[in-house]
Design a protein around this motif. Structure first.
Motif, PDB file in Angstrom:
ATOM      1  N   MET A   1      28.514  27.739   8.388  1.00 11.51           N
ATOM      2  CA  MET A   1      27.718  26.603   8.816  1.00 11.51           C
ATOM      3  C   MET A   1      28.272  26.130  10.162  1.00 11.51           C
ATOM      4  O   MET A   1      29.483  25.967  10.315  1.00 11.51           O
ATOM      5  N   SER A   2      27.394  25.895  11.117  1.00 12.53           N
ATOM      6  CA  SER A   2      27.854  25.508  12.448  1.00 12.53           C
ATOM      7  C   SER A   2      28.306  24.043  12.467  1.00 12.53           C
ATOM      8  O   SER A   2      27.932  23.241  11.607  1.00 12.53           O
ATOM      9  N   ALA A   3      29.102  23.716  13.448  1.00 13.10           N
ATOM     10  CA  ALA A   3      29.640  22.359  13.574  1.00 13.10           C
ATOM     11  C   ALA A   3      28.526  21.343  13.843  1.00 13.10           C
ATOM     12  O   ALA A   3      28.576  20.215  13.344  1.00 13.10           O
TER      13      ALA A   3
ATOM     14  N   LEU B   1      25.390  21.486  12.797  1.00 21.42           N
ATOM     15  CA  LEU B   1      24.656  21.252  11.558  1.00 21.42           C
ATOM     16  C   LEU B   1      25.459  20.370  10.614  1.00 21.42           C
ATOM     17  O   LEU B   1      24.912  19.458   9.982  1.00 21.42           O
ATOM     18  N   LEU B   2      26.743  20.618  10.530  1.00 19.28           N
ATOM     19  CA  LEU B   2      27.609  19.806   9.685  1.00 19.28           C
ATOM     20  C   LEU B   2      27.639  18.353  10.165  1.00 19.28           C
ATOM     21  O   LEU B   2      27.557  17.418   9.358  1.00 19.28           O
TER      22      LEU B   2
ATOM     23  N   LEU C   1      24.383  16.663   9.223  1.00 22.75           N
ATOM     24  CA  LEU C   1      24.330  16.334   7.796  1.00 22.75           C
ATOM     25  C   LEU C   1      25.165  15.093   7.470  1.00 22.75           C
ATOM     26  O   LEU C   1      24.805  14.302   6.596  1.00 22.75           O
ATOM     27  N   ILE C   2      26.270  14.909   8.161  1.00 29.26           N
ATOM     28  CA  ILE C   2      27.119  13.742   7.913  1.00 29.26           C
ATOM     29  C   ILE C   2      26.496  12.476   8.484  1.00 29.26           C
ATOM     30  O   ILE C   2      26.521  11.413   7.852  1.00 29.26           O
TER      31      ILE C   2
END
Length: 81
Positions: free
Chosen positions: A1-3, A5-6, A9-10
């Motif tokens: 998972m790419s940074a 995208l992460l 999501l946060i």
């Protein structure tokens, strides 16, 4: 998972909550007009909270508050010091 995208999501729940709060405040403004917010003192619990202040009410002023004046009805005073 790419940074990226992460990170998205946060951050997305906070952004969604901000957008929802803005929408509700805007719809309240359209139906009721301008509002005044301030501190309100709850005498039963001895606490303050932020709420809408009516036109005929005054906001709570923390400078006028004396914490020694609050008496908790749940605490029994036996007269012993």
């Amino acid at each position: 998972m790419s940074a990226q995208l992460l990170a998205a999501l946060i951050v997305s729940p906070f952004a969604l909550a901000f957008v929802c709060a803005g929408y509700h405040e805007y719809s309240r403004y359209k139906s009721e007009g301008r509002a005044t917010y301030g501190l309100a003192y709850d005498e039963e619990s001895g606490t303050t909270h932020v709420t809408g202040i009516g036109d005929d009410d005054e906001a709570y002023d923390p400078e006028d508050f004396d914490p020694n004046g609050y008496r908790d009805p749940d605490i029994k005073d036996d007269g012993q010091a």
